[in-house]
Each structure stands twice: as C-alpha cells, then as structure tokens.
Design an enzyme around this catalytic site. Sequence first.
Site, PDB file in Angstrom:
ATOM      1  N   ASP A   1     -76.364  -5.935 -38.858  1.00 31.37           N
ATOM      2  CA  ASP A   1     -75.567  -7.043 -39.408  1.00 31.37           C
ATOM      3  C   ASP A   1     -74.274  -6.532 -40.045  1.00 31.37           C
ATOM      4  OD1 ASP A   1     -75.010  -9.673 -39.990  1.00 31.37           O
ATOM      5  OD2 ASP A   1     -76.239  -9.722 -41.811  1.00 31.37           O
TER       6      ASP A   1
ATOM      7  N   TRP B   1     -66.977  -6.467 -41.185  1.00 32.77           N
ATOM      8  CA  TRP B   1     -66.336  -5.174 -40.929  1.00 32.77           C
ATOM      9  C   TRP B   1     -64.929  -5.420 -40.361  1.00 32.77           C
ATOM     10  CZ3 TRP B   1     -64.238  -2.817 -36.639  1.00 32.77           C
ATOM     11  CH2 TRP B   1     -64.033  -1.431 -36.702  1.00 32.77           C
TER      12      TRP B   1
ATOM     13  N   ARG C   1     -63.097 -11.063 -35.150  1.00 26.58           N
ATOM     14  CA  ARG C   1     -64.531 -10.728 -35.202  1.00 26.58           C
ATOM     15  C   ARG C   1     -64.982  -9.951 -33.968  1.00 26.58           C
ATOM     16  NH1 ARG C   1     -68.001 -13.342 -38.644  1.00 26.58           N
ATOM     17  NH2 ARG C   1     -69.630 -13.165 -37.078  1.00 26.58           N
TER      18      ARG C   1
ATOM     19  N   HIS D   1     -67.664  -6.746 -33.255  1.00 23.22           N
ATOM     20  CA  HIS D   1     -68.795  -6.679 -32.325  1.00 23.22           C
ATOM     21  C   HIS D   1     -68.659  -5.471 -31.393  1.00 23.22           C
ATOM     22  CE1 HIS D   1     -70.506 -10.265 -33.852  1.00 23.22           C
ATOM     23  NE2 HIS D   1     -69.528 -11.060 -33.446  1.00 23.22           N
TER      24      HIS D   1
ATOM     25  N   SER E   1     -79.620 -13.570 -32.276  1.00 19.32           N
ATOM     26  CA  SER E   1     -80.791 -14.360 -32.673  1.00 19.32           C
ATOM     27  C   SER E   1     -80.754 -15.747 -32.044  1.00 19.32           C
ATOM     28  CB  SER E   1     -80.834 -14.491 -34.200  1.00 19.32           C
ATOM     29  OG  SER E   1     -79.866 -15.428 -34.634  1.00 19.32           O
TER      30      SER E   1
ATOM     31  N   GLU F   1     -80.764 -18.290 -33.586  1.00 22.71           N
ATOM     32  CA  GLU F   1     -79.885 -19.080 -34.454  1.00 22.71           C
ATOM     33  C   GLU F   1     -78.405 -18.816 -34.168  1.00 22.71           C
ATOM     34  OE1 GLU F   1     -82.609 -17.367 -35.625  1.00 22.71           O
ATOM     35  OE2 GLU F   1     -83.761 -19.221 -35.782  1.00 22.71           O
TER      36      GLU F   1
ATOM     37  N   TRP G   1     -76.786 -19.066 -31.535  1.00 21.44           N
ATOM     38  CA  TRP G   1     -76.164 -20.033 -30.609  1.00 21.44           C
ATOM     39  C   TRP G   1     -75.293 -21.019 -31.364  1.00 21.44           C
ATOM     40  CZ3 TRP G   1     -76.286 -19.014 -25.607  1.00 21.44           C
ATOM     41  CH2 TRP G   1     -77.362 -18.285 -25.079  1.00 21.44           C
TER      42      TRP G   1
ATOM     43  N   LEU H   1     -88.427   7.479 -25.380  1.00 26.77           N
ATOM     44  CA  LEU H   1     -88.225   6.422 -26.384  1.00 26.77           C
ATOM     45  C   LEU H   1     -88.238   5.023 -25.750  1.00 26.77           C
ATOM     46  CD1 LEU H   1     -87.141   5.698 -29.379  1.00 26.77           C
ATOM     47  CD2 LEU H   1     -84.889   5.659 -28.300  1.00 26.77           C
TER      48      LEU H   1
ATOM     49  N   ARG I   1     -82.001  -3.157 -42.662  1.00 27.87           N
ATOM     50  CA  ARG I   1     -80.958  -4.166 -42.476  1.00 27.87           C
ATOM     51  C   ARG I   1     -79.670  -3.685 -43.113  1.00 27.87           C
ATOM     52  NH1 ARG I   1     -80.978 -10.636 -42.418  1.00 27.87           N
ATOM     53  NH2 ARG I   1     -78.782 -10.866 -41.870  1.00 27.87           N
TER      54      ARG I   1
ATOM     55  N   ARG J   1     -82.565 -10.413 -46.472  1.00 23.20           N
ATOM     56  CA  ARG J   1     -83.473 -11.353 -45.800  1.00 23.20           C
ATOM     57  C   ARG J   1     -83.795 -10.841 -44.406  1.00 23.20           C
ATOM     58  NH1 ARG J   1     -78.726 -14.389 -46.683  1.00 23.20           N
ATOM     59  NH2 ARG J   1     -77.285 -14.263 -44.930  1.00 23.20           N
TER      60      ARG J   1
ATOM     61  N   SER K   1     -84.069 -12.998 -41.665  1.00 23.64           N
ATOM     62  CA  SER K   1     -83.416 -13.837 -40.652  1.00 23.64           C
ATOM     63  C   SER K   1     -84.233 -13.989 -39.368  1.00 23.64           C
ATOM     64  CB  SER K   1     -82.010 -13.285 -40.325  1.00 23.64           C
ATOM     65  OG  SER K   1     -81.214 -13.229 -41.482  1.00 23.64           O
TER      66      SER K   1
END
Length: 235
Positions: A15, A20, A28, A32, A60, A62, A64, A126, A183, A189, A191
Amino acid sequence: MSDLKIPKHVAIIMDGNGRWAKKRNLPRSFGHKAGMNNIESIVDYARKIGVKALTVFAFSTENWSRPKNEVDMLMRAFDRYIKKKLKDIKKQNIRFKVIGEKRNIPDFLLKAIKMAESETKNNAGLIFAIAFNYGSQEEITDCAKRIAQDCIKGKISLRSISTDLFSKYLYTHDFPDLDLLIRTSGELRLSNYLLWQASYAELYFTDKFWPDFKVDDFQEAIDDFSKRDRRYGNI
Ligand code: IPE
Ligand code: IPE
Ligand code: MG
C-alpha cells in the site's frame, strides 16, 4: 543469520503507491509503476532466504470503485508485468499464481495469467502469488458455497467439515500457513486480505510507502518476526 527464524509464508499489503507519487507531485500511475518495479527485489530476497510462499496484494475487490482510468491502468500494468517477468520467474523455478476472483478481469489479462500459471505450475521453488481482484470475505463465502455443494452431492459428509477441510477449499490450500503479514504505508487495517489465513500470523506495520519498502526493510520485518514469541494460546 543462522538462528534467524524464517517465515514459511509471508503476505504483503503493498500500500501507498498513490501517496508516494503525490509526495513527488507525480500522477498516481507513476506510483503504481514504481510499486510494480519494487516487487522483484523482494521476491528475490524471499527466495534466497528460503521463504516458501509470498503472497502480495495488488488489487482488491474494493479497488474497482476507483476512477476508471486508474483501474484500466492497473489492468494493463499487471499484464505488462507478467509478460516482462515470466522468463525470469521460470528461470528461478518459481511457481506463479494469481489468487482472486477471475470474473470481471479483462480477457487479455486472464490470458496472460493463465499462461504464466500453466508455464510455472510444475516449478518446485518459491510460490509467488499475486492477489488480484481478491477479497477475503468473497473467498470465504465462496468456500462455504462449494462445501455446501459437495455436501449436497454427497462428496463429503456434514461431520467431516472442520477447519482443516475448510482450509482445503481456500485459494491458498496448498500454501504453508501464513506466518507473517506486512502492511506498508502506515494504515493499520487488513482491508479484506487473508482474514482466515491471518488468524495466527504475526502482523508487521511500517510507515514506508510500498515503492520505498526495500530489501533492508523486508529484512527488518523478518528480524522482528524472528524475535516474536508465538504462543498459539499456550503459556
Ligand atoms: C496500493 O497503493 C496499490 C493498490 C491498491 C492498487 P494505493 O493506490 O492504495 O496507494 P495509496 O494508498 O492511495 O497511497
Ligand atoms: C489494499 O489497499 C489493497 C491493495 C494494496 C491492493 P487499499 O489502498 O485499497 O486499502 P484501503 O482503501 O486503504 O483500505
Ligand atoms: Mg491505499
């Protein structure tokens, strides 16, 4: 390093990409991109110290609700990421997985995901999982549905439903138990991330934004984990 306890399964909520970028007066999308570029060194380090599974949260259920241009950008960026990294992932014997709901993911991206998963499915190194269109409540609800279906069909009995059986219906059914959940960005949280899997995970929060979270920071999280006294309810 010899008496360092290495977590078998580490999860990261990556996150802070947006903040940043904002701090640098950049759009933004730059955050990313910087975030995507930051993943490789962490995967590399995890692999080298013997972590068995690394599960990172990239999008996530959310997310969307974000502006369409940001959502579209994230879909394209993930597609490019897979295409760019697949060769190295294969070379490093990594098993690549995407966990989350496949519904709503654009076809071009689904195709790339399926290709990467199938070309790495027999790799024994891994497990590197990206949670994309992932929501833990959806995962758990979906498990409950499939268990109910198997019960109705007579494949399993009501009596056989246990926490162990439930775990076998999760996306993470063949991953080791989650040991450490990190996190970044200062939010305290989960999320909707790995709620079932995190039941006895050690939690680690840092104020660093994801693109600033480097191998040294990861090492610090592992050191911290190593010092934790995990009692599991015992004394
Ligand atoms: C995490 O960074 C990446 C995604 C959720 C896709 P954010 O985009 O949430 O960055 P902040 O939290 O707005 O800084
Ligand atoms: C969680 O970050 C999801 C990812 C890192 C992909 P969010 O930025 O979406 O979470 P909230 O909105 O702060 O809870
Ligand atoms: Mg965020």
